[in-house]
Motif scaffolding. Structure first.
Motif, mmCIF file in Angstrom:
data_model
loop_
_atom_site.group_PDB
_atom_site.id
_atom_site.type_symbol
_atom_site.label_atom_id
_atom_site.label_comp_id
_atom_site.label_asym_id
_atom_site.label_seq_id
_atom_site.Cartn_x
_atom_site.Cartn_y
_atom_site.Cartn_z
ATOM 1 N N TRP A 252 22.808 -5.470 -32.008
ATOM 2 C CA TRP A 252 22.742 -5.764 -33.443
ATOM 3 C C TRP A 252 22.731 -4.479 -34.265
ATOM 4 O O TRP A 252 23.436 -4.368 -35.274
ATOM 5 C CB TRP A 252 21.490 -6.594 -33.714
ATOM 6 N N TYR B 245 18.950 -6.554 -29.412
ATOM 7 C CA TYR B 245 18.532 -5.799 -30.593
ATOM 8 C C TYR B 245 19.397 -4.551 -30.768
ATOM 9 O O TYR B 245 19.848 -4.236 -31.880
ATOM 10 C CB TYR B 245 17.053 -5.404 -30.492
ATOM 11 N N MET C 132 15.741 -8.877 -36.833
ATOM 12 C CA MET C 132 17.180 -8.816 -37.056
ATOM 13 C C MET C 132 17.620 -9.572 -38.309
ATOM 14 O O MET C 132 18.805 -9.667 -38.587
ATOM 15 C CB MET C 132 17.918 -9.374 -35.823
#
Length: 343
Positions: A66, A63, A30
């Motif tokens: 994001w 995740y 990320m």
């Protein structure tokens, strides 16, 4: 930082940190990278699914969030997966806990604790995201008693009657059903009958239940201007006492009369405007057009004789009809009559 050209190396050495310290390990994927070095998200997600299950559960949602919220990823597959991950978390919590009487009649996201928190995220995501595919998600959601989430998916498919049926007959929340109608009603498209659908739901209860006449009449009295009167009367029971319909009829007649008066006013205004335009046209076309032996076409330079077809521009310029390439632009002065307010 390493980029997609080193993807195999990154995946190989990420397994240990992902499994031992998931929250820190996921930062590997990320962190900010130049566009040409960005890691392919589908490869990362597939990789996460191969690690230890307890670790994968902790990092899949962060995740995906994001990707969707920070990176503005629009791929429907990722949006679908995030919705299903939220759903799985809700289902897991419900399995592990017994729904208290305190939580049983609460709306989505109003439950206490982690359940309310995750359902809030799920509802907000389903309402805001424009990139998931509701027809793919709906069958999975139908297997769970998450009626508000199911209604949002149905609304995306314009299946308003089914959505309203969930609110009224499963959740028993008429107010929520009316709020749904307020949100989705539109006078100009296929959603214009959403209040009529709610009326139908009130009058078509599940087996062994009575029609909700009081709710139906309240709906008619409140939204008489958004429900087709002829269609509403066609589905109402024939044995309703006429005095119970008095307020509705009075409101409908008043609304129709007002609508008729407004239409008459608009008609008169349009008629006046039409007469004004016709007078202006007569004035503009009544000026004589003088052509003599000395009148030459400014485009080709040849004389315009009395037998020639010609075109006349608002500034007085006359050209052969065949030389008129643009009826809005004078070939002599370059004046654009569309843009010039004098004309």
């Amino acid at each position: 930082s390493l980029g997609k050209e080193n993807i195999d190396l990154i995946l190989k050495f990420s397994i240990w940190p992902l499994e031992e310290t998931p929250a820190q390990g996921i930062e590997i994927f990320m962190e900010d990278r130049p566009k040409e070095k960005e890691l392919p998200p589908n490869v990362i997600l597939n990789h996460i699914k191969t690690i230890r299950n307890d670790a994968a559960k902790k990092i899949t949602v962060p995740y995906l969030e994001w990707l969707v919220q920070e990176k503005k990823e629009e791929n429907p597959d990722f949006h679908n997966e995030l919705a299903l991950e939220y759903l799985n978390k809700v289902a897991d919590i419900k399995k592990r806990t017994t729904t208290s009487s305190e939580n049983r009649n609460l709306r989505a996201a109003e439950e206490r604790g982690r359940l309310g928190e995750i359902r809030r995220l799920l509802v907000e995501f389903l309402e805001k995201s424009k990139h998931y595919t509701p027809e793919k998600l709906l069958p999975t959601f139908m297997a769970h008693n998450l009626y508000e989430e199911r209604a949002i998916l149905l609304s995306r498919l314009h299946e308003h009657k089914e959505a309203l049926n969930s609110y009224v007959h499963y959740l028993g929340d008429n107010q929520l059903a009316e709020e749904y109608c307020d949100k989705h009603y539109s006078e100009s498209n296929e959603d214009k009958d959403v209040y009529l659908h709610l009326l139908t739901v009130y009058l078509s209860p599940p087996k062994d239940e009575k029609p909700m006449l009081e709710a139906a009449l309240n709906l008619l009295n409140k939204y008489y201007n958004k429900i087709n009167a002829a269609e509403a009367l066609a589905i109402l029971p024939s044995d309703i006492p006429i005095h119970e319909m008095y307020d509705y009829f009075e409101a409908v007649f008043r609304f129709i009369s007002e609508k008729k008066r407004n239409s008459q006013v608009i008609s008169q205004l349009l008629r006046s405007e039409n007469l004004q335009v016709r007078q202006e046209m007569i004035h503009e076309t009544s000026s004589p057009i003088k052509i003599d032996d000395d009148t030459d076409c400014p485009v080709c330079g040849r004389s315009i004789t009395g037998t020639s077809a010609f075109a006349h521009y608002p500034n007085g310029t006359v050209v052969h009809y065949g030389c008129c390439k643009d009826s809005h632009v004078c070939p002599k002065t370059g004046t654009n009559f569309k843009d010039d307010k004098k004309y």
